[in-house]
Design a protein around this motif. Sequence first.
Motif, PDB file in Angstrom:
ATOM      1  N   VAL A 198     111.923   3.669 -23.758  1.00 22.49           N
ATOM      2  CA  VAL A 198     112.978   4.615 -23.428  1.00 22.49           C
ATOM      3  C   VAL A 198     113.655   4.097 -22.162  1.00 22.49           C
ATOM      4  O   VAL A 198     112.978   3.746 -21.207  1.00 22.49           O
ATOM      5  N   PRO A 199     115.003   4.011 -22.184  1.00 29.27           N
ATOM      6  CA  PRO A 199     115.650   3.477 -20.983  1.00 29.27           C
ATOM      7  C   PRO A 199     115.488   4.403 -19.765  1.00 29.27           C
ATOM      8  O   PRO A 199     115.215   5.594 -19.927  1.00 29.27           O
ATOM      9  N   ASN A 200     115.642   3.823 -18.591  1.00 24.53           N
ATOM     10  CA  ASN A 200     115.591   4.590 -17.341  1.00 24.53           C
ATOM     11  C   ASN A 200     114.255   5.256 -17.049  1.00 24.53           C
ATOM     12  O   ASN A 200     114.214   6.366 -16.557  1.00 24.53           O
ATOM     13  N   THR A 201     113.165   4.580 -17.390  1.00 24.96           N
ATOM     14  CA  THR A 201     111.882   5.133 -16.975  1.00 24.96           C
ATOM     15  C   THR A 201     111.470   4.461 -15.673  1.00 24.96           C
ATOM     16  O   THR A 201     111.858   3.335 -15.391  1.00 24.96           O
ATOM     17  N   ARG A 202     110.670   5.206 -14.915  1.00 25.59           N
ATOM     18  CA  ARG A 202     110.216   4.662 -13.642  1.00 25.59           C
ATOM     19  C   ARG A 202     108.814   5.201 -13.421  1.00 25.59           C
ATOM     20  O   ARG A 202     108.523   6.343 -13.810  1.00 25.59           O
ATOM     21  N   ILE A 203     107.944   4.398 -12.870  1.00 25.74           N
ATOM     22  CA  ILE A 203     106.617   4.931 -12.589  1.00 25.74           C
ATOM     23  C   ILE A 203     106.263   4.753 -11.127  1.00 25.74           C
ATOM     24  O   ILE A 203     106.805   3.895 -10.416  1.00 25.74           O
ATOM     25  N   GLU A 204     105.374   5.622 -10.684  1.00 25.50           N
ATOM     26  CA  GLU A 204     104.735   5.440  -9.378  1.00 25.50           C
ATOM     27  C   GLU A 204     103.242   5.477  -9.636  1.00 25.50           C
ATOM     28  O   GLU A 204     102.791   6.135 -10.565  1.00 25.50           O
ATOM     29  N   GLY A 205     102.483   4.788  -8.813  1.00 22.85           N
ATOM     30  CA  GLY A 205     101.038   4.764  -9.023  1.00 22.85           C
ATOM     31  C   GLY A 205     100.624   3.565  -9.843  1.00 22.85           C
ATOM     32  O   GLY A 205     101.407   2.644 -10.054  1.00 22.85           O
ATOM     33  N   LYS A 206      99.378   3.603 -10.297  1.00 20.97           N
ATOM     34  CA  LYS A 206      98.820   2.435 -10.964  1.00 20.97           C
ATOM     35  C   LYS A 206      98.104   2.831 -12.235  1.00 20.97           C
ATOM     36  O   LYS A 206      97.572   3.928 -12.354  1.00 20.97           O
ATOM     37  N   VAL A 207      98.075   1.882 -13.178  1.00 22.79           N
ATOM     38  CA  VAL A 207      97.181   2.003 -14.327  1.00 22.79           C
ATOM     39  C   VAL A 207      96.369   0.714 -14.373  1.00 22.79           C
ATOM     40  O   VAL A 207      96.901  -0.358 -14.641  1.00 22.79           O
ATOM     41  N   LEU A 208      95.076   0.837 -14.051  1.00 19.04           N
ATOM     42  CA  LEU A 208      94.228  -0.343 -14.095  1.00 19.04           C
ATOM     43  C   LEU A 208      93.571  -0.435 -15.464  1.00 19.04           C
ATOM     44  O   LEU A 208      92.973   0.523 -15.949  1.00 19.04           O
ATOM     45  N   PHE A 209      93.732  -1.592 -16.089  1.00 15.87           N
ATOM     46  CA  PHE A 209      93.065  -1.836 -17.367  1.00 15.87           C
ATOM     47  C   PHE A 209      92.136  -3.013 -17.154  1.00 15.87           C
ATOM     48  O   PHE A 209      92.586  -4.088 -16.737  1.00 15.87           O
ATOM     49  N   ALA A 210      90.847  -2.790 -17.403  1.00 18.02           N
ATOM     50  CA  ALA A 210      89.825  -3.792 -17.104  1.00 18.02           C
ATOM     51  C   ALA A 210      89.993  -4.303 -15.668  1.00 18.02           C
ATOM     52  O   ALA A 210      89.893  -5.494 -15.398  1.00 18.02           O
ATOM     53  N   GLY A 211      90.322  -3.378 -14.781  1.00 21.63           N
ATOM     54  CA  GLY A 211      90.373  -3.712 -13.360  1.00 21.63           C
ATOM     55  C   GLY A 211      91.702  -4.258 -12.867  1.00 21.63           C
ATOM     56  O   GLY A 211      91.893  -4.448 -11.684  1.00 21.63           O
ATOM     57  N   LYS A 212      92.648  -4.519 -13.789  1.00 24.61           N
ATOM     58  CA  LYS A 212      93.922  -5.104 -13.351  1.00 24.61           C
ATOM     59  C   LYS A 212      95.068  -4.131 -13.606  1.00 24.61           C
ATOM     60  O   LYS A 212      95.113  -3.471 -14.642  1.00 24.61           O
ATOM     61  N   ASP A 213      95.998  -4.089 -12.671  1.00 20.29           N
ATOM     62  CA  ASP A 213      97.136  -3.194 -12.813  1.00 20.29           C
ATOM     63  C   ASP A 213      98.090  -3.723 -13.894  1.00 20.29           C
ATOM     64  O   ASP A 213      98.637  -4.813 -13.752  1.00 20.29           O
ATOM     65  N   ILE A 214      98.258  -2.938 -14.948  1.00 19.88           N
ATOM     66  CA  ILE A 214      99.129  -3.416 -16.027  1.00 19.88           C
ATOM     67  C   ILE A 214     100.612  -3.325 -15.649  1.00 19.88           C
ATOM     68  O   ILE A 214     101.470  -3.807 -16.365  1.00 19.88           O
ATOM     69  N   TYR A 215     100.907  -2.692 -14.519  1.00 19.98           N
ATOM     70  CA  TYR A 215     102.301  -2.613 -14.065  1.00 19.98           C
ATOM     71  C   TYR A 215     102.610  -3.626 -12.961  1.00 19.98           C
ATOM     72  O   TYR A 215     103.687  -3.592 -12.373  1.00 19.98           O
ATOM     73  N   ALA A 216     101.656  -4.505 -12.692  1.00 25.10           N
ATOM     74  CA  ALA A 216     101.925  -5.557 -11.716  1.00 25.10           C
ATOM     75  C   ALA A 216     103.096  -6.406 -12.213  1.00 25.10           C
ATOM     76  O   ALA A 216     103.244  -6.598 -13.426  1.00 25.10           O
ATOM     77  N   PRO A 217     103.936  -6.901 -11.306  1.00 22.94           N
ATOM     78  CA  PRO A 217     105.169  -7.581 -11.745  1.00 22.94           C
ATOM     79  C   PRO A 217     104.930  -8.790 -12.636  1.00 22.94           C
ATOM     80  O   PRO A 217     105.776  -9.107 -13.470  1.00 22.94           O
ATOM     81  N   GLU A 218     103.782  -9.448 -12.493  1.00 22.08           N
ATOM     82  CA  GLU A 218     103.595 -10.663 -13.292  1.00 22.08           C
ATOM     83  C   GLU A 218     103.071 -10.357 -14.700  1.00 22.08           C
ATOM     84  O   GLU A 218     102.937 -11.252 -15.522  1.00 22.08           O
ATOM     85  N   VAL A 219     102.788  -9.079 -14.970  1.00 22.09           N
ATOM     86  CA  VAL A 219     102.204  -8.743 -16.264  1.00 22.09           C
ATOM     87  C   VAL A 219     103.300  -8.580 -17.321  1.00 22.09           C
ATOM     88  O   VAL A 219     104.304  -7.903 -17.107  1.00 22.09           O
ATOM     89  N   ASP A 220     103.105  -9.225 -18.473  1.00 23.75           N
ATOM     90  CA  ASP A 220     104.040  -9.124 -19.583  1.00 23.75           C
ATOM     91  C   ASP A 220     103.578  -7.999 -20.515  1.00 23.75           C
ATOM     92  O   ASP A 220     102.466  -8.042 -21.031  1.00 23.75           O
ATOM     93  N   PRO A 221     104.431  -6.984 -20.719  1.00 26.38           N
ATOM     94  CA  PRO A 221     104.005  -5.866 -21.572  1.00 26.38           C
ATOM     95  C   PRO A 221     103.614  -6.305 -22.987  1.00 26.38           C
ATOM     96  O   PRO A 221     102.782  -5.672 -23.631  1.00 26.38           O
ATOM     97  N   VAL A 222     104.212  -7.397 -23.468  1.00 25.12           N
ATOM     98  CA  VAL A 222     103.873  -7.886 -24.806  1.00 25.12           C
ATOM     99  C   VAL A 222     102.383  -8.230 -24.891  1.00 25.12           C
ATOM    100  O   VAL A 222     101.698  -7.900 -25.854  1.00 25.12           O
ATOM    101  N   VAL A 223     101.883  -8.871 -23.831  1.00 24.68           N
ATOM    102  CA  VAL A 223     100.472  -9.248 -23.805  1.00 24.68           C
ATOM    103  C   VAL A 223      99.596  -7.995 -23.743  1.00 24.68           C
ATOM    104  O   VAL A 223      98.572  -7.897 -24.428  1.00 24.68           O
ATOM    105  N   ILE A 224     100.021  -7.033 -22.917  1.00 18.33           N
ATOM    106  CA  ILE A 224      99.277  -5.774 -22.809  1.00 18.33           C
ATOM    107  C   ILE A 224      99.150  -5.102 -24.174  1.00 18.33           C
ATOM    108  O   ILE A 224      98.084  -4.651 -24.577  1.00 18.33           O
ATOM    109  N   ARG A 225     100.272  -5.074 -24.902  1.00 20.38           N
ATOM    110  CA  ARG A 225     100.262  -4.367 -26.189  1.00 20.38           C
ATOM    111  C   ARG A 225      99.457  -5.102 -27.250  1.00 20.38           C
ATOM    112  O   ARG A 225      99.026  -4.510 -28.223  1.00 20.38           O
ATOM    113  N   ARG A 226      99.260  -6.395 -27.059  1.00 21.00           N
ATOM    114  CA  ARG A 226      98.385  -7.091 -28.008  1.00 21.00           C
ATOM    115  C   ARG A 226      96.943  -6.693 -27.780  1.00 21.00           C
ATOM    116  O   ARG A 226      96.123  -6.752 -28.678  1.00 21.00           O
TER     117      ARG A 226
END
Lengths: 310, 286
Positions: free
Chosen positions: B91-119
């Motif tokens: 959905v366009p224009n979404t914004r988050i604050e805070g963190k979601v750690l998956f297996a200890g790593k923030d999935i919203y960190a700038p270097e994370v590719d959402p495509v990899v997360i979704r796999r």
Amino acid sequence: MAPPSSFGDKVFKWLTLAMALAVVALVFLVGWQLARGSSLAIRRFGFHFLATSTWDPVAEQFGALPFIYGTAVSSLIALIIAVPLSIATAVYLTELAPPWIRQPIISLIEMLAAIPSVILGLWGIFVMIPWLRDHPFPFLKKIFGWTPFFREPIYGVSMLAGGIIIAVMILPIITSVSREILRSVPNLQREAAYALGATRWEVTRIAVLSYAKKGLFGAVILGLGRALGETMAVTMVIGNTPQIRASLFAPGYTLASVIANEFTEATTDLYLQALFEIGLVLFGITILANLLAQLLLKTLGSTIKSGAVQ
Amino acid sequence: MESAAIIDPPMITPVSLPQQQVTSDSGSADVAPERPHAFAVERLSIFYGEKKAIEDVTLTIPSKMITAIIGPSGCGKSTLLRSLNRMHELVPNTRIEGKVLFAGKDIYAPEVDPVVIRRRIGMVFQKSNPFPTMSIAENVLVGLKLNGVRDRAFLRERLEQSLRMAALWDEVKDDLHKPGISLSGGQQQRLCIARAVAVEPEVLLMDEPASALDPIATAKIEELIHELSSNYTVVIVTHNMQQAGRCSDYTAFLYLGRLIEFASTTKIFTNPSERQTEDYITGRFG
């Protein structure tokens, strides 16, 4: 007691039926009128009208083959150019473009559709053709000159120029219909692909384009219908020479163009009748193309659908 | 398994400790910390434009268990679920604050590719959505093919395995070439589950997976979810409280974008700490 609405329902039903039948009747009427107007020519030339290439009003020899060829080839060129462009544009607009860029592009494309074809023809003569003659055509000749399609001398006015101008004219309709089709792909389909870790291109390929391919095919056919009948702009750039040449640099002629050009000069009955028959052929080709498309769509659809509709 | 349970939490808990403090007043103190976490959501807020859909949610989702997210319509439960594999970003224009750690790593960190997360984090939707131009087999294998798997024997094996896992194999094994959409609604949903598990994700997110199904198909899906939880972490959104009660180990209750209570399902349904939870569970609102 009959409910009060039943009379209204009946009127509504018959009225809409009459309207629907009127459309069908109109098609038949046009076909019949064209056939009647050309009966003399049909009797005189018979099948030869479709199979011979001499168009000599003075000698009263009329063969429509160069025009049929010209219409077919110019439309084909137009589709080859316009289809990838239009569908790519539609994909960009629905799948990728940020909203601030989307609306301006859509408006521009709609404006392109609103340009009168005679203006486009003028632009074709004074801007497009000189440019084509100086840059893309020599380039094509250099690269593909070994094929028969790009071999002959370059005049500018040519089958290729005609095809290009038709492409410009059918681009808006194919784009906007394709855009509507792509927009109608449920978001759930895209999400399904995204959730599997698909990239944007993969989502477009597996979830959007394959879902929409039937509809996109329909959009192309709509464009083809336009291309076959396109008259004014093509007449101005195609060269209007009734000949069949493999080279796309050679001038050509289309069914629609010859009617527009020669109607006022048709002094003899047979000449006029021959032009009527040209109209009949164009009418027939357009209807045939649509029927064929629908047939194709059905067979294409049945492989997908076999039990698809719940 | 057991050793992982001991090793894993300390890596995550130090980060989430201060926030645990915040929610402990609201009764989520009994969230079993002895289990390894799949997700640690920390002070997460999600905005759609100006609208705040999720407000300051902190919770830890245990690994290889079923966590249900319940709450009335529009409470943000779908958004919270979708934020776990970044699907809400579509959905366009979404914004988050805070963190979601998956297996200890923030999935919203700038270097994370959402495509990899979704796999790694699969998803099943409210309405079944098989690809209509693909056969049953193609639907199941599409994810693997996207990943470039071409080995036929392997694909064949994974096809059967995934369909078995989705309890669909026996029903479709002779019709694998038929279109996916020729199946019934419940079968289609199980096909979508097979499609999701075929890529071997670590987590399955389910967004009201049974809400469009009849009771018998629903029961099958619920049974399936239960079986899946031995291999996968399952997070399920449902507006059906009985469903949450029947098939989850932990339950989060969301109201107006806020996490009201998160605890073991037994506690939520028998002895909730919050008045609002109790009101919702007993059907006084929502």
